[in-house]
Design a protein around this motif. Structure first.
Motif, PDB file in Angstrom:
ATOM      1  N   TRP A 193       0.606  -1.041   0.077  1.00 19.52           N
ATOM      2  CA  TRP A 193       0.171   0.084  -0.010  1.00 19.52           C
ATOM      3  C   TRP A 193       0.846   1.346  -0.011  1.00 19.52           C
ATOM      4  CZ3 TRP A 193      -2.136  -4.649   1.235  1.00 19.52           C
ATOM      5  CH2 TRP A 193      -3.358  -4.635   0.842  1.00 19.52           C
ATOM      6  N   GLY A 194       2.117   1.257   0.403  1.00 20.00           N
ATOM      7  CA  GLY A 194       2.987   2.177   0.544  1.00 20.00           C
ATOM      8  C   GLY A 194       3.020   3.054   1.696  1.00 20.00           C
ATOM      9  N   TYR A 195       2.331   2.802   2.626  1.00 23.57           N
ATOM     10  CA  TYR A 195       2.032   3.442   4.037  1.00 23.57           C
ATOM     11  C   TYR A 195       2.085   2.563   5.252  1.00 23.57           C
ATOM     12  CZ  TYR A 195      -2.778   2.906   3.160  1.00 23.57           C
ATOM     13  OH  TYR A 195      -4.152   2.261   2.752  1.00 23.57           O
ATOM     14  N   SER A 196       2.651   2.735   6.397  1.00 21.35           N
ATOM     15  CA  SER A 196       2.483   1.951   7.464  1.00 21.35           C
ATOM     16  C   SER A 196       2.006   2.926   8.595  1.00 21.35           C
ATOM     17  CB  SER A 196       3.667   1.185   7.923  1.00 21.35           C
ATOM     18  OG  SER A 196       4.762   2.056   7.936  1.00 21.35           O
ATOM     19  N   THR A 197       2.408   3.998   8.798  1.00 22.66           N
ATOM     20  CA  THR A 197       2.132   4.911   9.779  1.00 22.66           C
ATOM     21  C   THR A 197       0.582   4.997  10.203  1.00 22.66           C
ATOM     22  OG1 THR A 197       4.230   6.037   9.508  1.00 22.66           O
ATOM     23  CG2 THR A 197       2.397   7.102  11.108  1.00 22.66           C
ATOM     24  N   TYR A 198      -0.059   5.119   9.059  1.00 22.67           N
ATOM     25  CA  TYR A 198      -1.501   5.621   9.097  1.00 22.67           C
ATOM     26  C   TYR A 198      -2.182   4.592   8.637  1.00 22.67           C
ATOM     27  CZ  TYR A 198       0.070  10.272   9.018  1.00 22.67           C
ATOM     28  OH  TYR A 198       0.662  11.386   9.365  1.00 22.67           O
ATOM     29  N   GLY A 199      -1.777   3.094   8.344  1.00 20.19           N
ATOM     30  CA  GLY A 199      -2.431   2.195   7.895  1.00 20.19           C
ATOM     31  C   GLY A 199      -3.180   1.327   9.025  1.00 20.19           C
ATOM     32  N   ASP A 200      -4.387   0.522   8.430  1.00 22.05           N
ATOM     33  CA  ASP A 200      -5.015  -0.197   9.366  1.00 22.05           C
ATOM     34  C   ASP A 200      -4.766  -1.601   8.934  1.00 22.05           C
ATOM     35  OD1 ASP A 200      -7.198  -1.684  10.577  1.00 22.05           O
ATOM     36  OD2 ASP A 200      -8.724  -0.203   9.974  1.00 22.05           O
ATOM     37  N   GLU A 201      -4.127  -2.172  10.132  1.00 18.50           N
ATOM     38  CA  GLU A 201      -3.696  -3.594  10.011  1.00 18.50           C
ATOM     39  C   GLU A 201      -4.899  -4.569   9.838  1.00 18.50           C
ATOM     40  OE1 GLU A 201      -1.213  -5.082  12.863  1.00 18.50           O
ATOM     41  OE2 GLU A 201      -0.038  -3.086  13.276  1.00 18.50           O
ATOM     42  N   ASN A 202      -6.040  -4.203  10.051  1.00 11.05           N
ATOM     43  CA  ASN A 202      -7.318  -5.113   9.589  1.00 11.05           C
ATOM     44  C   ASN A 202      -7.182  -5.326   8.207  1.00 11.05           C
ATOM     45  OD1 ASN A 202      -7.913  -5.747  12.169  1.00 11.05           O
ATOM     46  ND2 ASN A 202      -9.234  -3.882  12.513  1.00 11.05           N
ATOM     47  N   THR A 203      -7.014  -4.203   7.500  1.00 11.74           N
ATOM     48  CA  THR A 203      -7.090  -4.146   5.826  1.00 11.74           C
ATOM     49  C   THR A 203      -6.305  -5.456   5.345  1.00 11.74           C
ATOM     50  OG1 THR A 203      -6.984  -1.949   5.767  1.00 11.74           O
ATOM     51  CG2 THR A 203      -6.476  -2.853   3.566  1.00 11.74           C
ATOM     52  N   ILE A 204      -5.063  -5.761   5.968  1.00 12.76           N
ATOM     53  CA  ILE A 204      -4.159  -6.813   5.569  1.00 12.76           C
ATOM     54  C   ILE A 204      -5.184  -8.394   5.911  1.00 12.76           C
ATOM     55  CG2 ILE A 204      -2.335  -8.192   5.908  1.00 12.76           C
ATOM     56  CD1 ILE A 204      -1.825  -5.467   4.415  1.00 12.76           C
ATOM     57  N   THR A 205      -5.834  -8.154   7.159  1.00 13.20           N
ATOM     58  CA  THR A 205      -6.462  -9.381   7.514  1.00 13.20           C
ATOM     59  C   THR A 205      -7.775  -9.833   6.552  1.00 13.20           C
ATOM     60  OG1 THR A 205      -6.365  -8.816   9.679  1.00 13.20           O
ATOM     61  CG2 THR A 205      -7.887 -10.402   9.521  1.00 13.20           C
ATOM     62  N   VAL A 206      -8.349  -8.545   5.860  1.00 17.30           N
ATOM     63  CA  VAL A 206      -9.325  -8.792   5.126  1.00 17.30           C
ATOM     64  C   VAL A 206      -8.912  -9.392   3.692  1.00 17.30           C
ATOM     65  CG1 VAL A 206     -10.861  -7.636   3.711  1.00 17.30           C
ATOM     66  CG2 VAL A 206     -10.863  -7.009   6.019  1.00 17.30           C
ATOM     67  N   TYR A 207      -7.713  -8.702   3.270  1.00 19.64           N
ATOM     68  CA  TYR A 207      -7.390  -9.055   1.990  1.00 19.64           C
ATOM     69  C   TYR A 207      -6.828 -10.501   1.875  1.00 19.64           C
ATOM     70  CZ  TYR A 207      -7.661  -4.820  -0.858  1.00 19.64           C
ATOM     71  OH  TYR A 207      -8.281  -3.814  -1.518  1.00 19.64           O
ATOM     72  N   ILE A 208      -6.192 -10.986   2.992  1.00 20.53           N
ATOM     73  CA  ILE A 208      -5.534 -12.313   3.202  1.00 20.53           C
ATOM     74  C   ILE A 208      -6.780 -13.427   3.016  1.00 20.53           C
ATOM     75  CG2 ILE A 208      -4.525 -13.828   4.708  1.00 20.53           C
ATOM     76  CD1 ILE A 208      -2.346 -12.250   3.156  1.00 20.53           C
ATOM     77  N   ARG A 209      -7.672 -12.959   3.874  1.00 20.08           N
ATOM     78  CA  ARG A 209      -9.060 -13.943   3.748  1.00 20.08           C
ATOM     79  C   ARG A 209      -9.456 -13.960   2.395  1.00 20.08           C
ATOM     80  NH1 ARG A 209     -13.009 -10.789   7.009  1.00 20.08           N
ATOM     81  NH2 ARG A 209     -11.518 -11.310   8.719  1.00 20.08           N
ATOM     82  N   ARG A 210      -9.701 -13.054   1.777  1.00 19.93           N
ATOM     83  CA  ARG A 210     -10.268 -13.139   0.456  1.00 19.93           C
ATOM     84  C   ARG A 210      -9.272 -13.614  -0.605  1.00 19.93           C
ATOM     85  NH1 ARG A 210     -14.699 -10.821  -0.513  1.00 19.93           N
ATOM     86  NH2 ARG A 210     -14.013 -10.957  -2.829  1.00 19.93           N
TER      87      ARG A 210
END
Length: 240
Positions: A193-210
């Protein structure tokens, strides 16, 4: 001389829409506002924005459905805004083709960071399309029955194509580039995504699940995309 990036704001809260427009305009972007879903697709076609900020609580239609319709028409990056912060909304939004998600209230600085990050990803993708023949082979990765072609944005399993969103493919491609290497959620946010400071880690959880739902024969017992508890995720592959 300067080519300004165009950002379409689909938001029914007029004050909020105006604040967003004023802020990003001062950062050098060209912005337009639509206060309802009706007309968004026509504007998308005529104005050709480079980025869409989409509220899912619109007065005349469901923003998630509008997101799906936009994705059928265009690959423009879409960032969803919502007052609802549940994981269900994230799954629905990302599943219908959104590239990013923010929950109200949010920081304008964070919004700008995400806009810049997504636009950088698009530019990087466009540059990849025009890369030399030498780089061409690096865009196609094969692991047993799975083939990931980043240049064509195509994934197959046993020669059957698997429909993935652009961001799903980018995440999968990054993991496949580093087989058996474990990445934390923060690392994946930063690299894909190109960011970590403001990122929501749940986004990764959702994408991995999909990805598991689309790629694995048994998503509850994944063969390829594995969780390393307490650390992160890896694409697991062992040569026979």
């Amino acid at each position: 001389m300067t080519s300004y990036k165009r950002i379409l704001i689909v938001e029914d809260e007029q004050d909020l829409a105006r604040i967003i427009k004023d802020y990003i305009s001062k950062q050098g972007y060209e912005a337009a506002i639509i206060n309802q879903g009706q007309g968004t697709l026509d504007t998308l076609d005529s104005w050709q924005p480079d980025f869409v900020i989409l509220d899912i609580m619109l007065p005349d239609m469901d923003g998630i459905e509008l997101c799906r319709q936009i994705r059928q028409q265009s690959n423009v990056p879409i960032l969803i805004l919502s007052a609802r912060g549940s994981d269900t909304d994230k799954v629905l939004g990302l599943g219908f083709g959104a590239d990013d998600y923010m929950t109200k209230p949010f920081s304008l600085i964070e919004l700008l960071a995400r806009i810049k990050s997504n636009l950088r990803r698009v530019e990087s993708m466009m540059n990849t399309v025009h890369t030399s023949r030498q780089a061409k082979e690096q865009d196609v990765l094969r692991f047993g029955p799975i083939m990931v072609d980043k240049k064509a944005y195509r994934v197959t399993r046993e020669d059957e194509e698997i429909p993935l969103s652009a961001k799903e493919l980018e995440l999968l491609f990054y993991l496949c580039q580093h087989p058996n290497q474990v990445f934390s959620k923060i690392q994946l946010l930063d690299e894909v995504w190109g960011y970590s400071t403001y990122g929501d880690e749940n986004t990764i959880t959702v994408y991995i699940r999909r990805l598991r739902e689309k790629l694995e024969s048994d998503p509850s017992n994944p063969v390829y995309i594995k969780t390393v508890w307490g650390v992160g995720y890896k694409f697991s592959f062992n040569e026979a």
